[in-house]
Design a protein around this motif. Structure first.
Motif, PDB file in Angstrom:
ATOM      1  N   HIS A  88       0.841  -1.186   0.000  1.00 28.64           N
ATOM      2  CA  HIS A  88       0.000   0.000   0.000  1.00 28.64           C
ATOM      3  C   HIS A  88       0.886   1.250   0.000  1.00 28.64           C
ATOM      4  CE1 HIS A  88      -3.473  -2.549   0.979  1.00 28.64           C
ATOM      5  NE2 HIS A  88      -2.687  -3.136   1.867  1.00 28.64           N
ATOM      6  N   ILE A  89       0.605   2.162  -0.929  1.00 26.93           N
ATOM      7  CA  ILE A  89       1.291   3.443  -0.997  1.00 26.93           C
ATOM      8  C   ILE A  89       0.217   4.522  -1.064  1.00 26.93           C
ATOM      9  CG2 ILE A  89       2.816   4.938  -2.335  1.00 26.93           C
ATOM     10  CD1 ILE A  89       4.188   2.439  -3.414  1.00 26.93           C
ATOM     11  N   GLN A  90       0.298   5.500  -0.159  1.00 25.65           N
ATOM     12  CA  GLN A  90      -0.737   6.524  -0.165  1.00 25.65           C
ATOM     13  C   GLN A  90      -0.191   7.875   0.278  1.00 25.65           C
ATOM     14  OE1 GLN A  90      -3.802   5.045   2.415  1.00 25.65           O
ATOM     15  NE2 GLN A  90      -2.530   5.073   4.241  1.00 25.65           N
ATOM     16  N   ALA A  91      -0.853   8.926  -0.216  1.00 20.34           N
ATOM     17  CA  ALA A  91      -0.482  10.290   0.129  1.00 20.34           C
ATOM     18  C   ALA A  91      -1.750  11.098   0.369  1.00 20.34           C
ATOM     19  CB  ALA A  91       0.348  10.927  -0.988  1.00 20.34           C
ATOM     20  N   LYS A  92      -1.689  11.981   1.364  1.00 23.22           N
ATOM     21  CA  LYS A  92      -2.829  12.843   1.685  1.00 23.22           C
ATOM     22  C   LYS A  92      -2.322  14.240   2.001  1.00 23.22           C
ATOM     23  CE  LYS A  92      -6.570  13.518   5.031  1.00 23.22           C
ATOM     24  NZ  LYS A  92      -7.211  12.983   6.272  1.00 23.22           N
ATOM     25  N   ALA A  93      -2.917  15.235   1.345  1.00 25.16           N
ATOM     26  CA  ALA A  93      -2.541  16.625   1.582  1.00 25.16           C
ATOM     27  C   ALA A  93      -3.796  17.455   1.836  1.00 25.16           C
ATOM     28  CB  ALA A  93      -1.781  17.196   0.394  1.00 25.16           C
ATOM     29  N   THR A  94      -3.735  18.289   2.862  1.00 23.33           N
ATOM     30  CA  THR A  94      -4.829  19.197   3.183  1.00 23.33           C
ATOM     31  C   THR A  94      -4.255  20.596   3.344  1.00 23.33           C
ATOM     32  OG1 THR A  94      -6.010  17.432   4.369  1.00 23.33           O
ATOM     33  CG2 THR A  94      -6.713  19.699   4.773  1.00 23.33           C
ATOM     34  N   GLY A  95      -4.682  21.533   2.482  1.00 18.61           N
ATOM     35  CA  GLY A  95      -4.133  22.881   2.519  1.00 18.61           C
ATOM     36  C   GLY A  95      -5.196  23.934   2.307  1.00 18.61           C
ATOM     37  N   THR A  96      -5.080  25.039   2.992  1.00 17.06           N
ATOM     38  CA  THR A  96      -6.077  26.102   2.866  1.00 17.06           C
ATOM     39  C   THR A  96      -5.888  26.922   1.588  1.00 17.06           C
ATOM     40  OG1 THR A  96      -4.705  27.534   4.256  1.00 17.06           O
ATOM     41  CG2 THR A  96      -6.437  26.298   5.353  1.00 17.06           C
ATOM     42  N   THR A  97      -4.662  26.981   1.055  1.00 16.52           N
ATOM     43  CA  THR A  97      -4.444  27.685  -0.211  1.00 16.52           C
ATOM     44  C   THR A  97      -4.065  26.727  -1.334  1.00 16.52           C
ATOM     45  OG1 THR A  97      -2.111  28.140   0.306  1.00 16.52           O
ATOM     46  CG2 THR A  97      -3.741  29.807   0.962  1.00 16.52           C
ATOM     47  N   THR A  98      -3.175  25.778  -1.068  1.00 12.41           N
ATOM     48  CA  THR A  98      -2.824  24.769  -2.070  1.00 12.41           C
ATOM     49  C   THR A  98      -2.641  23.420  -1.383  1.00 12.41           C
ATOM     50  OG1 THR A  98      -0.446  25.202  -1.900  1.00 12.41           O
ATOM     51  CG2 THR A  98      -1.667  26.412  -3.597  1.00 12.41           C
ATOM     52  N   ALA A  99      -3.000  22.367  -2.100  1.00 18.02           N
ATOM     53  CA  ALA A  99      -2.809  21.006  -1.595  1.00 18.02           C
ATOM     54  C   ALA A  99      -2.504  20.094  -2.771  1.00 18.02           C
ATOM     55  CB  ALA A  99      -4.047  20.515  -0.857  1.00 18.02           C
ATOM     56  N   THR A 100      -1.383  19.390  -2.697  1.00 14.07           N
ATOM     57  CA  THR A 100      -0.966  18.486  -3.766  1.00 14.07           C
ATOM     58  C   THR A 100      -0.585  17.144  -3.181  1.00 14.07           C
ATOM     59  OG1 THR A 100      -0.072  20.356  -5.037  1.00 14.07           O
ATOM     60  CG2 THR A 100       0.629  18.152  -5.685  1.00 14.07           C
ATOM     61  N   ALA A 101      -1.200  16.090  -3.687  1.00 17.65           N
ATOM     62  CA  ALA A 101      -0.904  14.738  -3.210  1.00 17.65           C
ATOM     63  C   ALA A 101      -0.577  13.847  -4.403  1.00 17.65           C
ATOM     64  CB  ALA A 101      -2.073  14.162  -2.435  1.00 17.65           C
ATOM     65  N   ILE A 102       0.529  13.093  -4.297  1.00 19.43           N
ATOM     66  CA  ILE A 102       0.938  12.157  -5.344  1.00 19.43           C
ATOM     67  C   ILE A 102       1.299  10.828  -4.686  1.00 19.43           C
ATOM     68  CG2 ILE A 102       2.549  11.711  -7.234  1.00 19.43           C
ATOM     69  CD1 ILE A 102       3.021  14.695  -7.445  1.00 19.43           C
ATOM     70  N   GLY A 103       0.686   9.761  -5.135  1.00 13.67           N
ATOM     71  CA  GLY A 103       0.981   8.446  -4.566  1.00 13.67           C
ATOM     72  C   GLY A 103       2.407   8.019  -4.871  1.00 13.67           C
ATOM     73  N   ILE A 104       2.731   7.893  -6.163  1.00 14.67           N
ATOM     74  CA  ILE A 104       4.087   7.585  -6.612  1.00 14.67           C
ATOM     75  C   ILE A 104       4.550   8.706  -7.538  1.00 14.67           C
ATOM     76  CG2 ILE A 104       5.559   6.038  -7.956  1.00 14.67           C
ATOM     77  CD1 ILE A 104       3.814   3.719  -7.125  1.00 14.67           C
ATOM     78  N   GLU A 105       5.672   9.329  -7.181  1.00 14.60           N
ATOM     79  CA  GLU A 105       6.265  10.389  -7.993  1.00 14.60           C
ATOM     80  C   GLU A 105       7.617   9.876  -8.499  1.00 14.60           C
ATOM     81  OE1 GLU A 105       7.221  15.201  -7.596  1.00 14.60           O
ATOM     82  OE2 GLU A 105       6.442  14.075  -5.872  1.00 14.60           O
TER      83      GLU A 105
END
Length: 289
Positions: free
Chosen positions: A230-247
């Motif tokens: 399992h590979i996971q990413a979570k981003a929470t941002g008030t102006t910007t939010a970027t989430a990438i599982g595999i980069e």
């Protein structure tokens, strides 16, 4: 380590286990069956923490340079720097051999000489738990569950748990980073790798893998990820939010290969949120199966 207790207040650094931090070591390994932890705090300034740290850099032309960590227990790193800069790495490795040369071709030697990388391997083998947590309210935070840097060969093998979590105004979290500037970088995951970033501007990558040279046509990849977990990413941002599982990136030559029989997930929340399960950037062929 506490920034308030240092001779120069505002700077805190901590290492749980270290090889080569203040010396030149060609090869060294951390093997852990227990618990390793490090914590640094420096409000309004800079806090840096490494759970395990292996730095093998030498200019000995005959040295075999291998930086290795084998973890069967727990390694945890935490950094806190409200209104400052917090940087935490669970397991850090760098392997680099440099050749020192002086140009005397004209009959006159020209100093100083140059250092050119010509070797170096870094490997992480984890079937335990490795994590990094950074906190910087009103500041900047970076956390890497693992950061593996091998000049010519760099590898992560995870059958346990790698994680990174950041809570900061500017937050960057990476579960596992693997980078080779002159060779190939590989990640095998049969466990769980995760990254969570929360802030005003938040960025999270489950894994970031970058290699130099490869050829997808011959099966030799600059960057490779084999995921059965399992590979996971979570981003929470008030102006910007970027989430990438595999980069995944191939710096110089083509060839990125990702073989997935597990789960890859990315989730982003907030204004200007973007989520990408898999990102592959190279100069040539990429293969996703």
């Amino acid at each position: 380590a506490d920034g308030g207790a240092n001779a120069s207040p505002g700077l805190a650094k901590a290492w749980g286990a270290t090889i080569g931090a203040y010396s030149t070591v060609a090869s060294g390994a951390v093997v852990n069956y227990g618990d390793i932890s490090a914590s640094a705090s420096a409000p309004y300034a800079s806090a840096t923490s490494f759970g395990s740290y292996v730095r093998n850099i030498t200019s000995n032309p005959t040295a075999t340079v291998v930086a290795a960590t084998s973890n069967h227990g727990t390694i945890v790193s935490a950094a806190s720097a409200d209104h400052g800069d917090a940087f935490a790495v669970g397991s850090y490795l760098i392997g680099l051999r440099q050749l020192y040369t002086v140009d005397c071709s004209s009959g006159t030697c020209h100093y100083p000489g140059t250092l050119t990388a010509n070797g170096g391997v870094a490997t992480l083998d984890n079937d335990g738990a490795i994590g990094a947590v950074a906190s910087a309210q009103g500041g900047v935070g970076h956390a890497y569950g693992a950061a593996v840097l091998g000049a010519f060969d760099s590898a992560i093998s995870n059958d346990g748990h790698l994680y990174a979590r950041v809570d900061a105004d500017t937050a960057r979290a990476v579960g596992g980073l693997n980078n080779s500037l002159y060779g190939d970088a590989t990640i095998h995951n049969g466990g769980a790798i995760g990254a969570v970033a929360t802030g005003v501007s938040a960025s999270a990558s489950g894994v970031f893998v970058a290699g130099a040279y490869g050829n997808a046509g011959t099966g030799y990849m600059a960057a490779t990820v084999d995921n059965a977990g399992h590979i996971q990413a979570k981003a929470t941002g008030t102006t910007t939010a970027t989430a990438i599982g595999i980069e995944a990136t191939a710096w110089k030559g083509d060839g990125i290969g990702i073989d997935n029989s597990g789960t890859i997930a990315a989730a982003a929340y907030g204004t200007g949120a973007t989520a990408t399960a898999v990102s592959m950037i190279s100069h040539g062929d990429n293969v996703l199966t």
